[in-house]
Design a protein around this motif. Structure first.
Motif, mmCIF file in Angstrom:
data_model
loop_
_atom_site.group_PDB
_atom_site.id
_atom_site.type_symbol
_atom_site.label_atom_id
_atom_site.label_comp_id
_atom_site.label_asym_id
_atom_site.label_seq_id
_atom_site.Cartn_x
_atom_site.Cartn_y
_atom_site.Cartn_z
ATOM 1 N N SER A 21 0.859 -1.187 0.000
ATOM 2 C CA SER A 21 0.000 0.000 0.000
ATOM 3 C C SER A 21 0.892 1.232 0.000
ATOM 4 O O SER A 21 1.986 1.225 0.588
ATOM 5 C CB SER A 21 -0.923 0.013 1.233
ATOM 6 O OG SER A 21 -0.195 0.246 2.421
ATOM 7 N N SER A 22 0.435 2.282 -0.657
ATOM 8 C CA SER A 22 1.232 3.512 -0.662
ATOM 9 C C SER A 22 1.322 4.091 0.750
ATOM 10 O O SER A 22 2.356 4.624 1.150
ATOM 11 C CB SER A 22 0.628 4.536 -1.627
ATOM 12 O OG SER A 22 -0.708 4.864 -1.264
ATOM 13 N N THR A 23 0.249 3.928 1.533
ATOM 14 C CA THR A 23 0.265 4.393 2.916
ATOM 15 C C THR A 23 1.325 3.667 3.715
ATOM 16 O O THR A 23 2.143 4.283 4.416
ATOM 17 C CB THR A 23 -1.116 4.157 3.557
ATOM 18 O OG1 THR A 23 -2.122 4.790 2.767
ATOM 19 C CG2 THR A 23 -1.157 4.695 4.975
ATOM 20 N N GLY A 24 1.337 2.346 3.619
ATOM 21 C CA GLY A 24 2.311 1.558 4.362
ATOM 22 C C GLY A 24 3.735 1.822 3.934
ATOM 23 O O GLY A 24 4.658 1.812 4.769
ATOM 24 N N ARG A 25 3.930 2.079 2.663
ATOM 25 C CA ARG A 25 5.289 2.324 2.176
ATOM 26 C C ARG A 25 5.882 3.598 2.770
ATOM 27 O O ARG A 25 7.084 3.659 3.034
ATOM 28 C CB ARG A 25 5.288 2.396 0.643
ATOM 29 C CG ARG A 25 5.062 1.044 -0.012
ATOM 30 C CD ARG A 25 4.962 1.152 -1.533
ATOM 31 N NE ARG A 25 4.738 -0.148 -2.138
ATOM 32 C CZ ARG A 25 4.599 -0.366 -3.444
ATOM 33 N NH1 ARG A 25 4.640 0.682 -4.291
ATOM 34 N NH2 ARG A 25 4.399 -1.584 -3.907
ATOM 35 N N VAL A 26 5.039 4.608 2.965
ATOM 36 C CA VAL A 26 5.550 5.832 3.585
ATOM 37 C C VAL A 26 5.975 5.551 5.030
ATOM 38 O O VAL A 26 7.050 5.965 5.468
ATOM 39 C CB VAL A 26 4.502 6.957 3.533
ATOM 40 C CG1 VAL A 26 4.987 8.177 4.310
ATOM 41 C CG2 VAL A 26 4.227 7.343 2.090
ATOM 42 N N PHE A 27 5.136 4.844 5.773
ATOM 43 C CA PHE A 27 5.519 4.493 7.141
ATOM 44 C C PHE A 27 6.787 3.638 7.136
ATOM 45 O O PHE A 27 7.687 3.827 7.955
ATOM 46 C CB PHE A 27 4.385 3.741 7.835
ATOM 47 C CG PHE A 27 3.292 4.616 8.354
ATOM 48 C CD1 PHE A 27 3.527 5.520 9.375
ATOM 49 C CD2 PHE A 27 2.012 4.530 7.824
ATOM 50 C CE1 PHE A 27 2.513 6.341 9.857
ATOM 51 C CE2 PHE A 27 0.993 5.335 8.299
ATOM 52 C CZ PHE A 27 1.235 6.241 9.322
ATOM 53 N N GLY A 28 6.855 2.682 6.226
ATOM 54 C CA GLY A 28 8.028 1.818 6.166
ATOM 55 C C GLY A 28 9.297 2.574 5.844
ATOM 56 O O GLY A 28 10.384 2.222 6.314
ATOM 57 N N ARG B 276 13.159 0.876 11.880
ATOM 58 C CA ARG B 276 13.016 -0.530 11.510
ATOM 59 C C ARG B 276 12.727 -1.406 12.723
ATOM 60 O O ARG B 276 12.149 -2.487 12.596
ATOM 61 C CB ARG B 276 14.274 -1.001 10.778
ATOM 62 C CG ARG B 276 14.145 -2.373 10.114
ATOM 63 C CD ARG B 276 12.953 -2.456 9.152
ATOM 64 N NE ARG B 276 12.982 -1.431 8.118
ATOM 65 C CZ ARG B 276 13.601 -1.591 6.950
ATOM 66 N NH1 ARG B 276 14.234 -2.723 6.689
ATOM 67 N NH2 ARG B 276 13.574 -0.629 6.055
ATOM 68 N N THR B 277 13.082 -0.935 13.910
ATOM 69 C CA THR B 277 12.733 -1.696 15.108
ATOM 70 C C THR B 277 11.217 -1.796 15.271
ATOM 71 O O THR B 277 10.713 -2.738 15.889
ATOM 72 C CB THR B 277 13.332 -1.031 16.366
ATOM 73 O OG1 THR B 277 12.941 0.359 16.394
ATOM 74 C CG2 THR B 277 14.847 -1.125 16.357
ATOM 75 N N VAL B 278 10.494 -0.817 14.712
ATOM 76 C CA VAL B 278 9.031 -0.822 14.783
ATOM 77 C C VAL B 278 8.436 -1.571 13.593
ATOM 78 O O VAL B 278 7.541 -2.422 13.751
ATOM 79 C CB VAL B 278 8.482 0.618 14.829
ATOM 80 C CG1 VAL B 278 6.955 0.619 14.786
ATOM 81 C CG2 VAL B 278 8.989 1.335 16.074
ATOM 82 N N THR B 279 8.912 -1.267 12.404
ATOM 83 C CA THR B 279 8.299 -1.828 11.198
ATOM 84 C C THR B 279 8.838 -3.204 10.832
ATOM 85 O O THR B 279 8.180 -3.945 10.098
ATOM 86 C CB THR B 279 8.527 -0.891 10.001
ATOM 87 O OG1 THR B 279 9.948 -0.757 9.770
ATOM 88 C CG2 THR B 279 7.932 0.489 10.265
ATOM 89 N N GLY B 280 10.034 -3.553 11.336
ATOM 90 C CA GLY B 280 10.681 -4.803 10.948
ATOM 91 C C GLY B 280 9.806 -6.034 11.087
ATOM 92 O O GLY B 280 9.697 -6.841 10.136
#
Length: 279
Positions: free
Chosen positions: A157-164, A169-173
């Motif tokens: 998702s474009s939304t998720g990619r911005v957060f990623g 990375r400790t949060v999104t990993g």
């Protein structure tokens, strides 16, 4: 009458007469002096403050003396220059503590919908990942599957990619690892069945998002539905929300250099500045 006396008389008259106009001119003038101190590194000499405030140095000096007494400004003992004082810092921190990205960014969703004619949504990072909290929808026949509470995948998702791209990375990993393994977080919108990207491709994707400060998907989640997303930052340069435009293929312009992307970037930047961010 001396110039200083004339200025003081003018200011006194403004205090008495400006209530009818909905304000006090002397306060407006004081704010010009304070604004001249904002965003400056080294303490500023009186002449520079006066120039930035567009007034004569004697007049600026009177305001600065009062500000120093009250803690809104302070004078550097080494250079004699002026900078914001401890009370100004406390006021700024208090304002930041009361900022809520949903309240700040929500009005921009309506602006984007009305300007561009596409559904606009705001997402924050929740316990399950990128989570939409607000939508401003158009009245066309396009059915948007997302609703407040909808959780988006990070990679497709474009939304998720911005957060990623911007969150630690400790949060999104863990979320990325589950998606790469084909087992996204429970509650997230199911990802299309296709070969997952390699870790190198994921890093390249996030690098491009950071370079463009925007992400897009072309029907990756919902065939025929394209999305453009831009980050909302806070005073610490942390991403606190993502604004996403959604529209049908053939109607929404997803060119990252196109007019739709420029309007989205402008509105997201305006929301970021309201949150205390500065480029």
């Amino acid at each position: 009458m001396r110039d200083d006396d004339a200025e003081m008389s003018e200011e006194q008259g403004s205090i008495q007469g400006d209530d009818e106009a909905g304000g006090v001119q002397a306060v407006d003038t004081a704010l010009r002096v304070l604004s001249a101190l904002i965003g400056m590194g080294a303490p500023l000499p009186l002449k520079t403050v006066a120039e930035r405030a567009d007034m004569q140095p004697p007049k600026a000096h009177r305001y600065l003396v009062s500000f120093c007494r009250g803690g809104l400004a302070e004078r550097d003992p080494a250079t004699g220059g002026y900078r914001l004082g401890p009370l100004a810092v406390r006021l700024g921190l208090a304002a930041l503590r009361h900022l809520d990205v949903v309240q700040v960014a929500a009005p921009y969703l309506g602006h984007l919908r009305d300007e561009l004619g596409f559904t606009a949504g705001l997402a924050v990072w929740g316990a399950a990942g990128p989570t939409f909290v607000r939508f401003e929808e158009t009245n066309d026949a396009l059915i948007i599957s997302g609703r407040p509470g909808s959780v988006m995948p990070v990679l497709t998702s474009s939304t998720g990619r911005v957060f990623g791209a911007y969150m630690p990375r400790t949060v999104t990993g863990p979320f990325i690892a589950r998606e790469l393994a084909g087992t996204p977080h429970p509650g997230a919108t199911p990802m299309p069945q296709r070969k997952p990207p390699t870790p190198a491709e994921v890093e390249a994707l996030f690098t491009e998002v950071r370079q463009r400060r925007m992400a897009r998907v072309l029907g990756d989640l919902n065939p025929g539905l394209h999305g453009l997303s831009a980050p909302v930052f806070d005073h610490a340069d942390a991403v606190v929300g993502v604004i996403t435009l959604m529209g049908p293929a053939g109607l929404i312009d997803t060119n990252l250099d196109g007019p739709t992307a420029r309007v989205l970037a402008t509105r997201a930047e305006e929301a970021s500045r309201r949150m205390g961010w500065s480029a």
